[in-house]
Design an enzyme around this catalytic site. Structure first.
Site, PDB file in Angstrom:
ATOM      1  N   HIS A  53       8.279   8.232  11.419  1.00  9.06           N
ATOM      2  CA  HIS A  53       7.921   7.567  10.156  1.00  9.06           C
ATOM      3  C   HIS A  53       8.328   6.094  10.254  1.00  9.06           C
ATOM      4  O   HIS A  53       9.336   5.766  10.896  1.00  9.06           O
ATOM      5  CB  HIS A  53       8.638   8.249   8.987  1.00  9.06           C
TER       6      HIS A  53
ATOM      7  N   GLU B 226      -0.431   5.957   8.725  1.00 10.39           N
ATOM      8  CA  GLU B 226       0.227   5.337   7.568  1.00 10.39           C
ATOM      9  C   GLU B 226       0.411   3.846   7.845  1.00 10.39           C
ATOM     10  O   GLU B 226       1.427   3.444   8.438  1.00 10.39           O
ATOM     11  CB  GLU B 226       1.608   5.955   7.340  1.00 10.39           C
TER      12      GLU B 226
HETATM   13  P1  PGA Z   1       4.156   6.390  -0.363  1.00 13.36           P
HETATM   14  O1  PGA Z   1       4.936   6.903   0.937  1.00 13.36           O
HETATM   15  O2  PGA Z   1       3.146   7.437  -0.724  1.00 13.36           O
HETATM   16  O3  PGA Z   1       5.230   6.251  -1.405  1.00 13.36           O
HETATM   17  O4  PGA Z   1       3.521   5.094   0.000  1.00 13.36           O
HETATM   18  C1  PGA Z   1       4.231   7.508   1.990  1.00 13.36           C
HETATM   19  C2  PGA Z   1       5.154   7.753   3.142  1.00 13.36           C
HETATM   20  O5  PGA Z   1       6.069   6.943   3.364  1.00 13.36           O
HETATM   21  O6  PGA Z   1       5.018   8.749   3.873  1.00 13.36           O
END
Ligand code: PGA
Length: 240
Positions: free
Chosen positions: A92, A158
């Site tokens: 992450h 992401e």
């Molecule tokens: P968020 O986080 O939906 O608050 O942007 C997503 C993540 O960090 O996996």
């Protein structure tokens, strides 16, 4: 479609328990397996009991890459597995930036999880300056370079600039990333989730993007009505 919740370091054990018990009543058993809850390892003991009576899937947010040893403060993937977890987030962006995890460590974690028959959810994505410099492909290539079993893992695209900012990525950026991931892995069957400010207001447009197998949701996964609303919109979309 997969609805993966990344609770990060939020909720007390009581709140976590209450949330899952209440959600369980709202979601039909056959639909529960669309949900993956990525929770703090501190809750595994409590949640394992609840999860084992539901069809919800669940796992950790991070693990170490060996099963035991002198690694103070780390969590063993084997112990996680024995407690009932079947998934774990890896790489992450918060782990990469705040805890200095590099691609080599992330690769070891993926291998360890696969060894213990758990499914890694590998998070990849570029930051804003990399995006502006047109480095998407280069960054994804470095983050995906070690993936040798694309079918055994989930990839969460992401973009760092979309995480926690309220600025959900636009369709073109997501489509481009999906294509680049297919190309790098030489595989268009890999399961790709989108994450980064996923919220109920954006579902309509996010659901139109081909190639996504679901979503990784941070902030909005902590909010009961938002998560339920997202689930209902996905259900509705799938029934069309
Ligand atoms: P968020 O986080 O939906 O608050 O942007 C997503 C993540 O960090 O996996």
């Amino acid at each position: 479609m997969i609805i993966a919740s990344n609770w990060k370091m939020n909720k007390s054990p009581d709140q976590a328990e209450q949330f899952i018990l209440t959600l369980q009543k709202e979601i039909k058993k056959e639909d529960q397996k669309s949900f993956i809850f990525l929770v703090s390892a501190l809750y595994f003991g409590i949640l394992n009991k609840i999860f084992s009576k539901s069809s919800f899937l669940w796992g950790g947010q991070n693990c170490y890459f060996t099963d035991q040893g002198s690694f103070t403060g780390e969590n063993s993937p084997l112990a996680m597995k024995q407690m009932g977890a079947t998934y774990c987030l890896v790489g992450h962006s918060e782990r990469r930036t705040l805890f200095f995890e590099d691609n080599a460590i992330i690769q070891k974690k993926i291998s360890a999880l696969l060894n213990f028959n758990m499914t890694p959810i590998l998070c990849v994505g570029e930051n804003l300056s990399q995006k502006k410099e047109g480095k998407l492909k280069e960054i994804l290539k470095s983050q995906l370079q070690f993936v040798s079993h694309p079918q055994s893992i989930l990839i969460a695209y992401e973009p760092v600039w979309a995480i926690g900012t309220g600025q959900t990525a636009d369709e073109d950026s997501i489509r481009e990333a999906v294509q680049v991931i297919y190309e790098i892995l030489n595989n268009d069957q890999v399961s790709i989730l989108y994450g980064g400010s996923v919220n109920e207001k954006e579902m309509n447009r996010l659901l139109q993007i081909k190639g996504l197998s679901g979503f990784l949701i941070g902030k909005k996964s902590l909010d009961f009505s938002s998560l339920l609303n997202i689930y209902k919109q996905i259900k509705n979309f799938e029934s069309k």
